[in-house]
Scaffold this motif. Structure first.
Motif: not given
Length: 337
Positions: A68-75, A95-100, A130-134, A170-175
C-alpha cells in the motif's frame, strides 16, 4: 503509511471473504489492466501478510502482491464476514473508517467510539456478517459512502477491483500491485526482516538482534528498515523507542543487547494488540476510564507520537520532532538520553 498490524488485518479479511471463491478482477483505472486480465475468473486459494506487504494466491501458482505504501488503501463493500479473532464489524479494520448496519446477533454493549465514529472493541468472538462499505487504510479520515448498488459504483482512481458474488474490494494508490510467480514471491519475502506473526518469534529475535548489533546506522532508522524488521512504521518506531527509553540516534551496534531484545519483544506484543484491536495502542497500565479515553481518541493513545512541543507524559520535557529520512521522528530528549 499502513503499518504491519493493518496489513495483517486486511489479509485476514481477504482470507474470510475471498479465499476459496472465484474472483472477478478488473482495473477501472487501466493501470493494472494486463494483471487484472490474468487474475480474472481465477479462484483465490491463500493469502498471507508479511510486514507491510500482502500476497494473495490464485490457482495456477499466481500471486497478487500489494504494497500500500504511503497512500494506498483497500475499500471493501458488500457482505463482509468478519474475522472472529479481531475487533471489527461495525468497528475498526486496521485503522479504518467505516459505517454500515450490523446484523443484530452478538452485538457488543456500550461500544467505545473514537472521533471518527469507529468502534474498536467489538466482534472478538463468533464471526458475523455485516452489510457494510468499509475503507481499510491508515490515512483515511472520511467515511465511505453507503449504498445498495451492486456492483458498487467506481469512485476515484481504482487500480484494481476484486469481486466475488457478495464482496467487492477496490485498491487505490498502492506503491506496488503486481502478479508474481512463486519464486518471485519467495524472493520478495526473503528481502524482508522477521515478522512476529509470520516467523518463529525466538528465531526472529535472534535474527533481529544480530543485524541491529552489527549496524552503525541509528536505531531510529533501523526500526524503519523493512530488511531489518518487518511492519514497523513511524508510529510504532517512535513509541517502541520511548517505551525502551532509547535515544533514537544511537548506532545500532552501540545499543545494549538487552535493549535490542526488549525492542523485539515489545514489538511482538504491540503488533498483536494492534491486530486484535485495529488501533496502535501503545500506553500501558491505564485505569478503565483512561483506557476508554485512549481507545476513543488517538491523542490519548500514544506516549510521544504527534506530541511535538507537548510535555512528556513522564518527565514533563517538551517532546521533540525531527525530520529523519523524510519521516517525522518524535522523542523525549530527557527520557531518551
Amino acid at each position: 503509511m499502513p503499518e504491519g498490524h493493518s496489513v495483517h488485518r486486511i489479509a485476514r479479511q481477504f482470507d474470510r471473504n475471498f479465499v476459496g471463491r472465484t474472483v472477478a478482477a478488473t482495473s477501472p483505472q487501466g493501470r493494472f489492466a494486463q494483471g487484472a486480465a490474468v487474475l480474472d475468473g481465477r479462484t483465490a486459494t491463500a493469502v498471507r501478510a508479511v510486514g507491510k506487504q500482502m500476497f494473495l494466491e490464485f490457482d495456477d501458482d499466481l500471486w497478487l502482491r500489494v504494497h500500500l505504501g504511503m497512500y494506498g488503501a483497500w475499500d471493501f463493500a458488500g457482505e463482509i464476514l468478519v474475522d472472529p479473532t479481531i475487533a471489527s464489524a461495525n468497528g475498526r479494520m486496521g485503522q479504518t473508517n467505516q459505517r454500515g448496519t450490523m446484523l443484530p446477533e452478538g452485538d457488543a454493549d456500550d461500544p467505545i467510539m473514537d472521533a471518527a465514529g469507529e468502534n474498536s472493541l467489538t466482534s472478538i468472538g463468533a464471526p458475523r456478517r455485516a452489510r457494510v462499505h468499509v475503507r481499510m487504510s491508515e490515512q483515511t479520515t472520511g467515511l465511505a459512502d453507503e449504498g445498495d448498488d451492486w456492483p458498487p459504483p467506481i469512485v476515484g482512481q481504482v487500480r484494481l477491483r476484486l469481486m466475488t458474488a457478495l464482496t467487492c474490494a477496490d485498491l487505490r494508490g498502492p506503491t506496488a500491485c503486481e502478479v508474481q510467480a512463486p519464486e518471485e514471491v519467495a524472493a520478495t519475502i526473503a528481502k524482508l526482516g522477521p515478522d512476529p506473526l509470520v516467523d518463529d518469534v525466538a528465531e526472529g529475535e535472534e535474527r533481529f538482534t544480530s543485524v541491529v548489533r552489527r549496524k552503525p546506522t541509528a536505531i531510529g532508522l533501523l526500526l524503519m528498515d523493512q530488511a531489518v524488521v518487518s511492519g514497523i512504521g513511524n508510529v510504532y518506531r517512535a513509541e517502541l523507542l520511548f517505551r525502551a527509553r532509547q535515544n533514537p540516534h544511537t548506532p545500532g551496534r552501540e545499543v545494549r543487547e538487552e535493549v535490542v531484545r526488549d525492542l523485539w519483544r515489545d514489538w511482538v506484543r504491540l503488533l498483536r494488540i494492534g491486530v486484535e484491536t485495529g488501533q496502535m495502542m501503545t500506553m500501558d497500565d491505564l485505569d478503565p476510564a483512561s483506557y476508554r479515553a485512549a481507545m476513543a481518541s488517538r491523542d490519548d493513545r500514544h506516549w510521544v507520537y504527534r506530541r511535538a512541543g507537548l510535555p512528556c507524559r513522564i518527565c514533563g520535557t517538551a517532546i521533540v520532532v525531527e525530520e529523519v529520512a523524510t519521516r517525522k521522528l518524535y522523542w523525549c530528549p530527557s527520557c531518551q538520553k
